[in-house]
Design an enzyme around this catalytic site. Structure first.
Site, PDB file in Angstrom:
ATOM      1  N   ILE A  13      38.211  40.180  29.522  1.00 55.30           N
ATOM      2  CA  ILE A  13      39.329  39.802  28.652  1.00 55.30           C
ATOM      3  C   ILE A  13      40.631  39.888  29.438  1.00 55.30           C
ATOM      4  O   ILE A  13      41.113  40.978  29.767  1.00 55.30           O
ATOM      5  CB  ILE A  13      39.388  40.720  27.405  1.00 55.30           C
ATOM      6  CG1 ILE A  13      38.034  40.679  26.670  1.00 55.30           C
ATOM      7  CG2 ILE A  13      40.527  40.280  26.483  1.00 55.30           C
ATOM      8  CD1 ILE A  13      37.948  41.631  25.490  1.00 55.30           C
ATOM      9  N   ARG A  17      42.973  34.322  28.939  1.00 51.89           N
ATOM     10  CA  ARG A  17      41.654  33.817  28.525  1.00 51.89           C
ATOM     11  C   ARG A  17      40.608  34.921  28.537  1.00 51.89           C
ATOM     12  O   ARG A  17      40.750  35.938  29.198  1.00 51.89           O
ATOM     13  CB  ARG A  17      41.203  32.698  29.469  1.00 51.89           C
ATOM     14  CG  ARG A  17      42.145  31.504  29.491  1.00 51.89           C
ATOM     15  CD  ARG A  17      41.498  30.337  30.175  1.00 51.89           C
ATOM     16  NE  ARG A  17      41.024  30.694  31.512  1.00 51.89           N
ATOM     17  CZ  ARG A  17      40.081  30.035  32.161  1.00 51.89           C
ATOM     18  NH1 ARG A  17      39.496  28.987  31.602  1.00 51.89           N
ATOM     19  NH2 ARG A  17      39.714  30.398  33.373  1.00 51.89           N
ATOM     20  N   LYS A  19      36.684  35.414  29.545  1.00 51.18           N
ATOM     21  CA  LYS A  19      35.575  34.806  30.283  1.00 51.18           C
ATOM     22  C   LYS A  19      34.309  35.605  29.996  1.00 51.18           C
ATOM     23  O   LYS A  19      34.371  36.825  29.885  1.00 51.18           O
ATOM     24  CB  LYS A  19      35.837  34.845  31.807  1.00 51.18           C
ATOM     25  CG  LYS A  19      36.762  33.780  32.335  1.00 51.18           C
ATOM     26  CD  LYS A  19      38.222  34.013  32.066  1.00 51.18           C
ATOM     27  CE  LYS A  19      38.753  35.284  32.678  1.00 51.18           C
ATOM     28  NZ  LYS A  19      40.180  35.535  32.314  1.00 51.18           N
ATOM     29  N   GLY A 106      44.439  48.013  37.867  1.00 49.21           N
ATOM     30  CA  GLY A 106      43.788  47.193  36.851  1.00 49.21           C
ATOM     31  C   GLY A 106      42.276  47.138  37.070  1.00 49.21           C
ATOM     32  O   GLY A 106      41.802  46.938  38.192  1.00 49.21           O
ATOM     33  N   THR A 107      41.523  47.316  35.977  1.00 57.14           N
ATOM     34  CA  THR A 107      40.066  47.318  36.099  1.00 57.14           C
ATOM     35  C   THR A 107      39.553  45.971  36.587  1.00 57.14           C
ATOM     36  O   THR A 107      38.552  45.904  37.303  1.00 57.14           O
ATOM     37  CB  THR A 107      39.425  47.699  34.740  1.00 57.14           C
ATOM     38  OG1 THR A 107      40.004  48.928  34.304  1.00 57.14           O
ATOM     39  CG2 THR A 107      37.928  47.880  34.860  1.00 57.14           C
ATOM     40  N   ASP A 108      40.254  44.885  36.228  1.00 58.10           N
ATOM     41  CA  ASP A 108      39.822  43.570  36.739  1.00 58.10           C
ATOM     42  C   ASP A 108      39.993  43.496  38.256  1.00 58.10           C
ATOM     43  O   ASP A 108      39.154  42.911  38.951  1.00 58.10           O
ATOM     44  CB  ASP A 108      40.547  42.412  36.023  1.00 58.10           C
ATOM     45  CG  ASP A 108      42.061  42.515  36.073  1.00 58.10           C
ATOM     46  OD1 ASP A 108      42.614  43.584  36.408  1.00 58.10           O
ATOM     47  OD2 ASP A 108      42.709  41.495  35.772  1.00 58.10           O
ATOM     48  N   ASP A 128      43.354  37.063  42.974  1.00 58.50           N
ATOM     49  CA  ASP A 128      42.916  36.713  41.620  1.00 58.50           C
ATOM     50  C   ASP A 128      44.039  35.940  40.930  1.00 58.50           C
ATOM     51  O   ASP A 128      45.105  36.487  40.620  1.00 58.50           O
ATOM     52  CB  ASP A 128      42.575  37.992  40.843  1.00 58.50           C
ATOM     53  CG  ASP A 128      41.867  37.677  39.523  1.00 58.50           C
ATOM     54  OD1 ASP A 128      41.925  36.513  39.074  1.00 58.50           O
ATOM     55  OD2 ASP A 128      41.273  38.602  38.940  1.00 58.50           O
ATOM     56  N   THR A 131      46.953  34.990  34.820  1.00 60.09           N
ATOM     57  CA  THR A 131      48.292  35.098  34.239  1.00 60.09           C
ATOM     58  C   THR A 131      49.227  35.731  35.263  1.00 60.09           C
ATOM     59  O   THR A 131      50.344  35.268  35.501  1.00 60.09           O
ATOM     60  CB  THR A 131      48.248  35.989  32.989  1.00 60.09           C
ATOM     61  OG1 THR A 131      47.143  35.587  32.189  1.00 60.09           O
ATOM     62  CG2 THR A 131      49.528  35.886  32.207  1.00 60.09           C
ATOM     63  N   THR A 183      63.546  15.564  36.909  1.00 63.68           N
ATOM     64  CA  THR A 183      63.388  16.953  36.456  1.00 63.68           C
ATOM     65  C   THR A 183      61.929  17.351  36.283  1.00 63.68           C
ATOM     66  O   THR A 183      61.511  18.421  36.735  1.00 63.68           O
ATOM     67  CB  THR A 183      64.124  17.157  35.107  1.00 63.68           C
ATOM     68  OG1 THR A 183      65.484  16.742  35.277  1.00 63.68           O
ATOM     69  CG2 THR A 183      64.086  18.604  34.662  1.00 63.68           C
TER      70      THR A 183
HETATM   71  N1  LIG Z   1      39.257  25.108  30.869  1.00 67.03           N
HETATM   72  C1  LIG Z   1      40.402  25.769  30.950  1.00 67.03           C
HETATM   73  N2  LIG Z   1      41.119  26.004  29.834  1.00 67.03           N
HETATM   74  C2  LIG Z   1      42.269  26.695  29.883  1.00 67.03           C
HETATM   75  N3  LIG Z   1      42.774  27.181  31.024  1.00 67.03           N
HETATM   76  C3  LIG Z   1      42.115  27.007  32.165  1.00 67.03           C
HETATM   77  C4  LIG Z   1      40.896  26.291  32.185  1.00 67.03           C
HETATM   78  N4  LIG Z   1      40.445  26.278  33.471  1.00 67.03           N
HETATM   79  C5  LIG Z   1      41.344  26.941  34.200  1.00 67.03           C
HETATM   80  N5  LIG Z   1      42.357  27.375  33.450  1.00 67.03           N
HETATM   81  C6  LIG Z   1      43.490  28.122  33.966  1.00 67.03           C
HETATM   82  O1  LIG Z   1      43.229  29.493  33.931  1.00 67.03           O
HETATM   83  C7  LIG Z   1      44.472  30.166  33.998  1.00 67.03           C
HETATM   84  C8  LIG Z   1      44.290  31.603  33.528  1.00 67.03           C
HETATM   85  O2  LIG Z   1      43.439  32.232  34.462  1.00 67.03           O
HETATM   86  P1  LIG Z   1      42.496  33.428  34.050  1.00 67.03           P
HETATM   87  O3  LIG Z   1      41.668  33.054  32.898  1.00 67.03           O
HETATM   88  O4  LIG Z   1      41.818  33.883  35.286  1.00 67.03           O
HETATM   89  O5  LIG Z   1      43.636  34.479  33.606  1.00 67.03           O
HETATM   90  P2  LIG Z   1      43.507  35.850  32.876  1.00 67.03           P
HETATM   91  O6  LIG Z   1      42.297  36.576  33.396  1.00 67.03           O
HETATM   92  O7  LIG Z   1      43.596  35.632  31.420  1.00 67.03           O
HETATM   93  O8  LIG Z   1      44.807  36.548  33.387  1.00 67.03           O
HETATM   94  P3  LIG Z   1      45.093  38.065  33.848  1.00 67.03           P
HETATM   95  O9  LIG Z   1      43.822  38.624  34.396  1.00 67.03           O
HETATM   96  O10 LIG Z   1      46.153  37.925  34.879  1.00 67.03           O
HETATM   97  O11 LIG Z   1      45.520  38.736  32.602  1.00 67.03           O
HETATM   98  C9  LIG Z   1      45.428  29.308  33.166  1.00 67.03           C
HETATM   99  O12 LIG Z   1      46.668  29.225  33.826  1.00 67.03           O
HETATM  100  C10 LIG Z   1      44.771  27.925  33.188  1.00 67.03           C
HETATM  101  O13 LIG Z   1      45.551  27.013  33.934  1.00 67.03           O
HETATM  102  C1  LIG Z   2      47.894  42.858  36.804  1.00 70.57           C
HETATM  103  C2  LIG Z   2      46.858  42.543  35.761  1.00 70.57           C
HETATM  104  C3  LIG Z   2      47.525  42.146  34.451  1.00 70.57           C
HETATM  105  C4  LIG Z   2      46.055  41.342  36.267  1.00 70.57           C
HETATM  106  O1  LIG Z   2      45.100  40.954  35.334  1.00 70.57           O
HETATM  107  C5  LIG Z   2      45.885  43.739  35.545  1.00 70.57           C
HETATM  108  O2  LIG Z   2      45.174  43.995  36.689  1.00 70.57           O
HETATM  109  C6  LIG Z   2      46.613  44.994  35.124  1.00 70.57           C
HETATM  110  O3  LIG Z   2      46.994  45.123  33.982  1.00 70.57           O
HETATM  111  N1  LIG Z   2      46.786  45.949  36.081  1.00 70.57           N
HETATM  112  C7  LIG Z   2      47.403  47.239  35.876  1.00 70.57           C
HETATM  113  C8  LIG Z   2      48.456  47.492  36.910  1.00 70.57           C
HETATM  114  C9  LIG Z   2      47.955  47.549  38.346  1.00 70.57           C
HETATM  115  O4  LIG Z   2      46.904  46.991  38.682  1.00 70.57           O
HETATM  116  O5  LIG Z   2      48.633  48.177  39.170  1.00 70.57           O
HETATM  117  K   LIG Z   3      41.783  38.387  35.537  1.00 73.64           K
END
Ligand SMILES: Nc1ncnc2c1ncn2[C@@H]1O[C@H](COP(=O)(O)OP(=O)(O)OP(=O)(O)O)[C@@H](O)[C@H]1O
Ligand SMILES: CC(C)(CO)[C@@H](O)C(=O)NCCC(=O)O
Ligand SMILES: [K+]
Length: 249
Positions: A13, A17, A19, A106-108, A128, A131, A183
């Site tokens: 999470i 998004r 996954k 961050g755990t991710d 990675d 966002t 622009t």
């Molecule tokens: N099918 C899709 N639908 C929506 N977004 C997509 C899709 N494929 C790729 N993306 C992209 O994925 C990006 C988000 O990446 P990801 O899902 O890895 O982020 P996240 O894990 O939610 O973020 P974070 O871990 O930083 O909180 C969006 O900017 C978007 O452009």
């Molecule tokens: C930076 C994010 C948001 C990336 O998904 C996540 O790894 C997070 O919340 N990390 C905590 C802060 C750190 O990793 O130092």
């Molecule tokens: K992530």
């Protein structure tokens, strides 16, 4: 799904998004699927169609609580499963954290490093692209050297929309001209060329600062697009966080 296979449901999470993938024997079964925070119903519909309920459900969450609560409730009602929430370990792990306070990482990020290790990429520079964009360096003997966090494409877009609302919203065409003459193109160019240049600069500095030959590995939702704008050799491995989850015992 055959009867003999014990499958796990893995959920990542993020802030943009969610996954998920199924895994067995430490490896993902097929590619990950994704849903946005406001399309949870679609995700639940896909889970309802799985042939069997998973043996375990493992979750990494770096986002707000509401979506987590809805997922937890669904798993309880439909499968009587309580998800296992994975946390960055305090110490003594397969990756030795460089953080002063390891649980702050961050755990991710921790899982992406584990995934890179499991996939045989050490020594590595993990990027990675979500966002936020996170960069982490890990040596051949699994020592995290530290990393950095920058705004990802969605965060930049939202930031500009909030702080300069008079500008049109960024819409990325297939390949904007670098030096734009309107622009919309100027915003698109800065968005992607600027981000790729930042990522490239950061990776180059990681490579130059290491005595080992690091492999840059890009993961996350925006990895494919950012990779296309990089002028260096990098591997693309879209689901490293889930691969890290799958590799956990
Ligand atoms: N099918 C899709 N639908 C929506 N977004 C997509 C899709 N494929 C790729 N993306 C992209 O994925 C990006 C988000 O990446 P990801 O899902 O890895 O982020 P996240 O894990 O939610 O973020 P974070 O871990 O930083 O909180 C969006 O900017 C978007 O452009
Ligand atoms: C930076 C994010 C948001 C990336 O998904 C996540 O790894 C997070 O919340 N990390 C905590 C802060 C750190 O990793 O130092
Ligand atoms: K992530």
């Amino acid at each position: 799904m055959g009867n003999a296979i014990m499958t796990d449901l893995l959920i990542d999470i993020g802030n943009s998004r969610i996954k998920w993938a199924l895994a067995a024997d430490g490896e993902l079964i097929g590619a990950a699927r994704a849903a946005t925070h406001d399309s949870l119903e679609r995700l639940f519909a896909e889970w309802r169609q799985l042939a069997e309920r998973p043996a375990r459900v493992r979750v990494v969450n770096v986002a707000r609580a509401s979506v987590v609560n809805r997922i937890t409730a669904w798993l309880q009602v439909h499968w009587e499963r309580a998800p296992e929430f994975i946390q960055t370990p305090a110490a003594g792990d397969a990756i030795h954290s460089a953080y002063t306070h390891p649980t702050e990482l961050g755990t991710d990020r921790w899982l992406a490093m584990l995934g890179a290790k499991a996939a045989g990429y050490l020594p590595v520079c993990v990027v990675d692209c979500g966002t936020a964009i996170t960069v982490d360096v890990v040596t051949g003997d699994a020592r995290h050297q530290g990393g950095l966090i920058l705004s990802g494409l969605p965060a930049q877009k939202a930031g500009l929309a909030r702080l300069a609302p008079q500008l049109p919203s960024i819409d990325l065409p297939t390949r904007p001209p670098f030096l734009a003459t309107n622009t919309a193109d100027a915003l698109a160019s800065g968005h992607i060329f600027g981000t790729a240049a930042a990522v490239q600069g950061v990776i180059r500095r990681c490579l130059a600062g290491s005595s080992e030959r690091l492999t840059p590995v890009l993961t996350g939702g925006d990895a494919p697009i950012i990779a296309r704008y990089l002028d260096l050799d990098a591997r693309l491995r879209p689901d490293l966080v889930l691969e890290g989850l799958a590799s956990l015992p």
